[in-house]
Motif scaffolding. Structure first.
Motif, PDB file in Angstrom:
ATOM      1  N   MET A   1       0.823  -1.210   0.000  1.00  0.00           N
ATOM      2  CA  MET A   1       0.000   0.000   0.000  1.00  0.00           C
ATOM      3  C   MET A   1       0.858   1.262   0.000  1.00  0.00           C
ATOM      4  N   GLY A   2       0.401   2.281  -0.702  1.00  0.00           N
ATOM      5  CA  GLY A   2       1.027   3.597  -0.691  1.00  0.00           C
ATOM      6  C   GLY A   2      -0.027   4.650  -0.409  1.00  0.00           C
ATOM      7  N   LEU A   3       0.329   5.633   0.392  1.00  0.00           N
ATOM      8  CA  LEU A   3      -0.538   6.777   0.671  1.00  0.00           C
ATOM      9  C   LEU A   3       0.199   8.038   0.249  1.00  0.00           C
ATOM     10  N   TYR A   4      -0.461   8.876  -0.552  1.00  0.00           N
ATOM     11  CA  TYR A   4       0.160  10.066  -1.127  1.00  0.00           C
ATOM     12  C   TYR A   4      -0.608  11.300  -0.664  1.00  0.00           C
ATOM     13  N   TYR A   5       0.115  12.224  -0.061  1.00  0.00           N
ATOM     14  CA  TYR A   5      -0.529  13.344   0.616  1.00  0.00           C
ATOM     15  C   TYR A   5      -0.469  14.651  -0.158  1.00  0.00           C
ATOM     16  N   ASP A   6       0.187  14.665  -1.325  1.00  0.00           N
ATOM     17  CA  ASP A   6       0.351  15.903  -2.082  1.00  0.00           C
ATOM     18  C   ASP A   6       0.221  15.654  -3.573  1.00  0.00           C
ATOM     19  N   ASN A   7      -0.118  16.691  -4.306  1.00  0.00           N
ATOM     20  CA  ASN A   7      -0.138  16.648  -5.767  1.00  0.00           C
ATOM     21  C   ASN A   7       1.124  17.351  -6.266  1.00  0.00           C
TER      22      ASN A   7
ATOM     23  N   ALA B   1      -7.385  14.832   2.687  1.00  0.00           N
ATOM     24  CA  ALA B   1      -7.107  13.402   2.845  1.00  0.00           C
ATOM     25  C   ALA B   1      -6.140  12.919   1.774  1.00  0.00           C
ATOM     26  N   PRO B   2      -5.427  11.848   2.062  1.00  0.00           N
ATOM     27  CA  PRO B   2      -4.501  11.299   1.056  1.00  0.00           C
ATOM     28  C   PRO B   2      -5.211  10.445   0.021  1.00  0.00           C
ATOM     29  N   ILE B   3      -4.550  10.250  -1.100  1.00  0.00           N
ATOM     30  CA  ILE B   3      -4.967   9.257  -2.076  1.00  0.00           C
ATOM     31  C   ILE B   3      -4.161   7.989  -1.794  1.00  0.00           C
ATOM     32  N   GLY B   4      -4.830   6.847  -1.798  1.00  0.00           N
ATOM     33  CA  GLY B   4      -4.134   5.594  -1.538  1.00  0.00           C
ATOM     34  C   GLY B   4      -4.189   4.656  -2.733  1.00  0.00           C
ATOM     35  N   GLU B   5      -3.195   3.798  -2.833  1.00  0.00           N
ATOM     36  CA  GLU B   5      -3.223   2.705  -3.811  1.00  0.00           C
ATOM     37  C   GLU B   5      -2.882   1.431  -3.062  1.00  0.00           C
ATOM     38  N   MET B   6      -3.588   0.345  -3.402  1.00  0.00           N
ATOM     39  CA  MET B   6      -3.382  -0.927  -2.721  1.00  0.00           C
ATOM     40  C   MET B   6      -3.320  -2.052  -3.738  1.00  0.00           C
ATOM     41  N   TYR B   7      -2.292  -2.902  -3.596  1.00  0.00           N
ATOM     42  CA  TYR B   7      -2.099  -4.038  -4.485  1.00  0.00           C
ATOM     43  C   TYR B   7      -2.145  -5.321  -3.662  1.00  0.00           C
ATOM     44  N   SER B   8      -3.204  -6.101  -3.858  1.00  0.00           N
ATOM     45  CA  SER B   8      -3.309  -7.388  -3.180  1.00  0.00           C
ATOM     46  C   SER B   8      -3.255  -8.490  -4.227  1.00  0.00           C
ATOM     47  N   ALA B   9      -3.334  -9.737  -3.778  1.00  0.00           N
ATOM     48  CA  ALA B   9      -3.296 -10.852  -4.718  1.00  0.00           C
ATOM     49  C   ALA B   9      -4.551 -10.903  -5.583  1.00  0.00           C
ATOM     50  N   LYS B  10      -5.643 -10.307  -5.089  1.00  0.00           N
ATOM     51  CA  LYS B  10      -6.927 -10.405  -5.789  1.00  0.00           C
ATOM     52  C   LYS B  10      -7.271  -9.179  -6.615  1.00  0.00           C
ATOM     53  N   ARG B  11      -6.756  -8.009  -6.255  1.00  0.00           N
ATOM     54  CA  ARG B  11      -7.152  -6.790  -6.971  1.00  0.00           C
ATOM     55  C   ARG B  11      -6.183  -5.658  -6.691  1.00  0.00           C
ATOM     56  N   SER B  12      -6.324  -4.605  -7.503  1.00  0.00           N
ATOM     57  CA  SER B  12      -5.587  -3.356  -7.295  1.00  0.00           C
ATOM     58  C   SER B  12      -6.620  -2.239  -7.263  1.00  0.00           C
ATOM     59  N   ILE B  13      -6.513  -1.324  -6.293  1.00  0.00           N
ATOM     60  CA  ILE B  13      -7.491  -0.249  -6.173  1.00  0.00           C
ATOM     61  C   ILE B  13      -6.801   1.071  -5.869  1.00  0.00           C
ATOM     62  N   VAL B  14      -7.509   2.154  -6.186  1.00  0.00           N
ATOM     63  CA  VAL B  14      -7.182   3.497  -5.719  1.00  0.00           C
ATOM     64  C   VAL B  14      -8.297   3.881  -4.772  1.00  0.00           C
ATOM     65  N   PHE B  15      -7.971   4.575  -3.671  1.00  0.00           N
ATOM     66  CA  PHE B  15      -9.016   4.926  -2.710  1.00  0.00           C
ATOM     67  C   PHE B  15      -8.730   6.272  -2.049  1.00  0.00           C
ATOM     68  N   VAL B  16      -9.772   6.857  -1.498  1.00  0.00           N
ATOM     69  CA  VAL B  16      -9.626   8.081  -0.702  1.00  0.00           C
ATOM     70  C   VAL B  16     -10.567   7.970   0.492  1.00  0.00           C
TER      71      VAL B  16
ATOM     72  N   VAL C   1      -5.663   7.615   8.683  1.00  0.00           N
ATOM     73  CA  VAL C   1      -4.539   7.225   7.819  1.00  0.00           C
ATOM     74  C   VAL C   1      -3.586   8.401   7.614  1.00  0.00           C
ATOM     75  N   ASP C   2      -3.556   9.309   8.579  1.00  0.00           N
ATOM     76  CA  ASP C   2      -2.644  10.452   8.530  1.00  0.00           C
ATOM     77  C   ASP C   2      -1.387  10.082   9.313  1.00  0.00           C
ATOM     78  N   PHE C   3      -0.367   9.593   8.598  1.00  0.00           N
ATOM     79  CA  PHE C   3       0.828   9.069   9.251  1.00  0.00           C
ATOM     80  C   PHE C   3       2.065   9.942   9.036  1.00  0.00           C
ATOM     81  N   VAL C   4       1.959  11.047   8.307  1.00  0.00           N
ATOM     82  CA  VAL C   4       3.144  11.857   8.031  1.00  0.00           C
ATOM     83  C   VAL C   4       3.336  12.926   9.099  1.00  0.00           C
ATOM     84  N   LYS C   5       4.588  13.225   9.368  1.00  0.00           N
ATOM     85  CA  LYS C   5       4.923  14.224  10.384  1.00  0.00           C
ATOM     86  C   LYS C   5       5.216  15.588   9.769  1.00  0.00           C
TER      87      LYS C   5
END
Length: 233
Positions: free
Chosen positions: A74-80, A165-180, A189-193
């Motif tokens: 999983m990746g979480l992206y907080y900026d454009n 909020a961040p944009i997330g991407e998740m890669y599992s064995a069954k699917r790949s998704i983008v989420f917010v 899911v706010d983990f950045v300092k």
């Protein structure tokens, strides 16, 4: 809070039929309580491909858990990056999203260097990404997702600016998704300092445009025919 549009770049044309198909697949899901093993990054997002290569190598040690659906990358992206004065200051967290059912041995195989958090259940709008790790497709999926996100949650977003909020991407064995994450759950899911980086001129112009779009969407009556039932992940 962090930048709402994460990786929402201008972008990526796909056939109209494909666009309409993806738009029809946007849904709201409940992400169950889970563990997140991650590293925080502040850099140009293009440089993160090397970090994904590292995650892929670690995933091989976790192959049985990954194939069994207990582990996802999983990746979480907080900026454009298109809207930030210095794209090298864009913030992200990358790592492994793990079910609470994983055995203790998996904790040990992930290895040192990752921050470990227990994440409460949260709701998020999601869109499937048919081709794993296609950055071009991810940008298109993000644009579709954010359009519907603004339409649905305009009243909650109004007057709060683009830092939500961040944009997330998740890669599992069954699917790949983008989420917010939906408004109200983004803090989970706010983990950045690091603080919000400074916007460039385009970013400040976009901020005004975004606020106008939210205001217009908030003034529209809710469509009673649009599905609102959450779908459990």
């Amino acid at each position: 809070m962090k930048a709402l549009l994460g990786l929402a770049a201008i972008g990526a044309g796909i056939p109209a039929v494909g666009y309409l198909y993806l738009r029809s697949k946007v849904t709201e899901e409940v992400f169950p309580e889970a563990y997140f093993y991650f590293k925080e990054h502040q850099s140009c997002y293009k440089s993160l491909s090397k970090e994904f290569e590292i995650l892929e190598k670690i995933k091989e040690r976790l192959r049985s858990s990954f194939d069994g659906g207990l582990i996802s990358i999983m990746g979480l992206y907080y900026d454009n990056p298109q809207l930030i004065k210095d794209p090298n200051l864009c913030r992200a967290t990358l790592g492994f999203w793990a079910s609470k059912d994983i055995p203790q041995s998996v904790h040990e195989k992930i290895g040192a260097g990752f921050t470990y958090k227990t994440v409460s259940s949260f709701r998020a709008m999601t869109i499937p990404m048919p081709f794993c790790k296609s950055r071009c497709l991810m940008n298109t999926c993000t644009r579709i997702l954010m359009k519907q996100y603004i339409e649905k949650y305009a009243k909650e977003l109004e007057g709060k600016g683009i830092h939500q909020a961040p944009i997330g991407e998740m890669y599992s064995a069954k699917r790949s998704i983008v989420f917010v994450p939906v408004p109200g759950d983004a803090k989970k899911v706010d983990f950045v300092k690091a603080s919000d980086p400074e916007l460039n001129m385009e970013g400040r112009a976009y901020e005004r445009k975004y606020e106008h779009e939210v205001k217009v969407a908030a003034a529209k009556p809710i469509d009673p025919h649009k599905p609102s039932e959450s779908k459990k992940k």
